[in-house]
Design an enzyme around this catalytic site. Structure first.
Site, PDB file in Angstrom:
ATOM      1  N   GLU A  14      46.072  37.705  43.092  1.00  0.00           N
ATOM      2  CA  GLU A  14      46.953  36.650  42.588  1.00  0.00           C
ATOM      3  C   GLU A  14      47.485  37.000  41.205  1.00  0.00           C
ATOM      4  O   GLU A  14      46.746  37.546  40.375  1.00  0.00           O
ATOM      5  CB  GLU A  14      46.137  35.349  42.486  1.00  0.00           C
ATOM      6  CG  GLU A  14      46.895  34.169  41.956  1.00  0.00           C
ATOM      7  CD  GLU A  14      45.983  32.975  41.640  1.00  0.00           C
ATOM      8  OE1 GLU A  14      44.749  33.157  41.511  1.00  0.00           O
ATOM      9  OE2 GLU A  14      46.511  31.869  41.514  1.00  0.00           O
ATOM     10  N   HIS A  61      48.246  36.927  37.449  1.00  0.00           N
ATOM     11  CA  HIS A  61      47.547  36.370  36.287  1.00  0.00           C
ATOM     12  C   HIS A  61      48.291  36.738  35.006  1.00  0.00           C
ATOM     13  O   HIS A  61      47.705  37.249  34.044  1.00  0.00           O
ATOM     14  CB  HIS A  61      46.103  36.865  36.232  1.00  0.00           C
ATOM     15  CG  HIS A  61      45.164  36.085  37.117  1.00  0.00           C
ATOM     16  ND1 HIS A  61      45.074  36.295  38.460  1.00  0.00           N
ATOM     17  CD2 HIS A  61      44.295  35.080  36.847  1.00  0.00           C
ATOM     18  CE1 HIS A  61      44.181  35.461  38.988  1.00  0.00           C
ATOM     19  NE2 HIS A  61      43.699  34.708  38.031  1.00  0.00           N
ATOM     20  N   ASP A 113      40.415  37.258  39.741  1.00  0.00           N
ATOM     21  CA  ASP A 113      39.515  36.321  40.431  1.00  0.00           C
ATOM     22  C   ASP A 113      38.434  37.041  41.235  1.00  0.00           C
ATOM     23  O   ASP A 113      37.497  36.393  41.733  1.00  0.00           O
ATOM     24  CB  ASP A 113      40.323  35.386  41.351  1.00  0.00           C
ATOM     25  CG  ASP A 113      41.183  34.404  40.574  1.00  0.00           C
ATOM     26  OD1 ASP A 113      41.079  34.354  39.334  1.00  0.00           O
ATOM     27  OD2 ASP A 113      41.978  33.692  41.218  1.00  0.00           O
ATOM     28  N   HIS A 135      38.197  31.663  42.618  1.00  0.00           N
ATOM     29  CA  HIS A 135      39.592  31.236  42.855  1.00  0.00           C
ATOM     30  C   HIS A 135      39.565  29.805  43.363  1.00  0.00           C
ATOM     31  O   HIS A 135      39.013  29.516  44.435  1.00  0.00           O
ATOM     32  CB  HIS A 135      40.231  32.191  43.870  1.00  0.00           C
ATOM     33  CG  HIS A 135      41.621  31.830  44.301  1.00  0.00           C
ATOM     34  ND1 HIS A 135      42.690  31.842  43.442  1.00  0.00           N
ATOM     35  CD2 HIS A 135      42.111  31.463  45.518  1.00  0.00           C
ATOM     36  CE1 HIS A 135      43.797  31.503  44.116  1.00  0.00           C
ATOM     37  NE2 HIS A 135      43.458  31.262  45.372  1.00  0.00           N
ATOM     38  N   GLU A 175      41.396  27.631  44.843  1.00  0.00           N
ATOM     39  CA  GLU A 175      41.875  27.146  46.137  1.00  0.00           C
ATOM     40  C   GLU A 175      40.977  27.549  47.311  1.00  0.00           C
ATOM     41  O   GLU A 175      41.211  27.137  48.452  1.00  0.00           O
ATOM     42  CB  GLU A 175      43.309  27.643  46.382  1.00  0.00           C
ATOM     43  CG  GLU A 175      44.334  27.011  45.445  1.00  0.00           C
ATOM     44  CD  GLU A 175      44.444  27.703  44.087  1.00  0.00           C
ATOM     45  OE1 GLU A 175      43.590  28.552  43.747  1.00  0.00           O
ATOM     46  OE2 GLU A 175      45.387  27.385  43.345  1.00  0.00           O
ATOM     47  N   HIS A 185      44.664  29.008  33.664  1.00  0.00           N
ATOM     48  CA  HIS A 185      44.983  30.139  34.545  1.00  0.00           C
ATOM     49  C   HIS A 185      45.604  31.245  33.699  1.00  0.00           C
ATOM     50  O   HIS A 185      46.619  31.024  33.039  1.00  0.00           O
ATOM     51  CB  HIS A 185      45.954  29.713  35.648  1.00  0.00           C
ATOM     52  CG  HIS A 185      46.336  30.836  36.550  1.00  0.00           C
ATOM     53  ND1 HIS A 185      45.533  31.270  37.588  1.00  0.00           N
ATOM     54  CD2 HIS A 185      47.403  31.664  36.546  1.00  0.00           C
ATOM     55  CE1 HIS A 185      46.102  32.294  38.184  1.00  0.00           C
ATOM     56  NE2 HIS A 185      47.235  32.570  37.571  1.00  0.00           N
ATOM     57  N   GLU A 210      39.894  33.197  31.301  1.00  0.00           N
ATOM     58  CA  GLU A 210      40.057  34.378  32.167  1.00  0.00           C
ATOM     59  C   GLU A 210      40.406  35.614  31.341  1.00  0.00           C
ATOM     60  O   GLU A 210      39.919  36.715  31.623  1.00  0.00           O
ATOM     61  CB  GLU A 210      41.111  34.125  33.243  1.00  0.00           C
ATOM     62  CG  GLU A 210      40.608  33.182  34.325  1.00  0.00           C
ATOM     63  CD  GLU A 210      41.538  33.065  35.521  1.00  0.00           C
ATOM     64  OE1 GLU A 210      41.042  33.073  36.652  1.00  0.00           O
ATOM     65  OE2 GLU A 210      42.767  32.941  35.316  1.00  0.00           O
TER      66      GLU A 210
END
Ligand code: ZN
Ligand code: MN
Length: 245
Positions: free
Chosen positions: A28, A30, A39, A111, A113, A164, A169
């Site tokens: 994904e 970032h 992630d 992650h 989701e 995010h 992160e």
């Protein structure tokens, strides 16, 4: 304690006596400063640190996740699974490890989701897995209030849904994988609007063009190290309490 580096004999001798950690991540976007595998790196490295605190072993991570919400799918590289694929992939890994004698599982999610689909996989797994116990947790839910206060003292805490490619992160990647962080591309950004509902297909103005949802410049390697150690302590304590030593 990385399963993929063990021999079959080492695996046979350890699988039933250790907590088995399955990191689950995503591929994904970032932001311009972090790689697509954030992630995956974070839960996998946290899992390795947990192994220093208790008898555990780490399965190869699931490197793809469920579709990113809030516009993440619009970015090149965000490559996501259908929910049924993630359920079946997780279920197959749990079943196979159970067949070999694994009984105590910790699904370490990186992650947001993924949670519902991993939960469904565990529910299906437990229908035919006598004696198995499974803990599912996401790393950010294990960050203590004191750590949140410390990490966000200057920037202010925006809520985890905005974190995010931002402070936590970025800091964890500066600690775990500094070679993968493009330091010169770290910026602060934020969404112009944050709908309280989902729109399909997602419009392109609900996520900043950079892909960073908050103030990444407030990250540092030192913050990442402190955060990682606090979260690892919390995860190890949960594993001991819920799955045994
Ligand atoms: Zn992430
Ligand atoms: Mn994610």
């Amino acid at each position: 304690m990385l399963v993929e580096q063990m021999t079959w004999e080492e695996y046979r001798d350890e699988v039933s006596r250790r907590t088995i950690i399955l990191p689950v991540g995503s591929l994904e976007q970032h932001g311009p400063h972090l790689p697509l595998n954030v992630d995956v790196v974070i839960p996998t490295r946290l899992a390795k640190m947990v192994c220093e605190e208790l008898d555990a072993m780490v399965l190869p991570p699931i490197a793809y996740g469920y579709k990113a919400q809030g516009g993440g799918q619009l970015f090149p590289g965000t490559t996501s699974l259908d929910g049924t694929t993630l359920i079946n992939l997780t279920l197959d890994i749990l079943r196979e490890t159970y067949r070999h004698g694994g009984r105590r599982f910790l699904v370490l999610n990186g992650h947001y989701e993924n949670v519902a689909f991993v939960t469904e996989a565990v529910q299906l797994f437990l229908r035919n897995a006598d004696g198995a116990r499974v803990v599912i947790l996401s790393w950010w839910d294990q960050v203590s209030d004191e750590m949140v206060d410390e990490l966000f003292a200057e920037a202010g805490f925006p809520g985890w849904e905005m974190e995010h490619a931002a402070i936590t992160e970025t800091a964890l990647m500066q600690y775990f994988a500094p070679d993968l962080v493009r330091e010169d591309k770290i910026i602060d950004d934020q969404s112009e609007r944050m709908p309280t509902y989902s729109i399909f297909p997602p419009p392109d103005d609900i996520i900043p063009k950079s892909g960073i949802l908050y103030k990444a410049t407030y990250a540092s390697r030192e913050k990442g190290e402190k955060l990682a150690k606090q979260v690892v302590g919390a995860i190890a304590q949960i594993a001991r309490q819920e799955l045994g030593p």
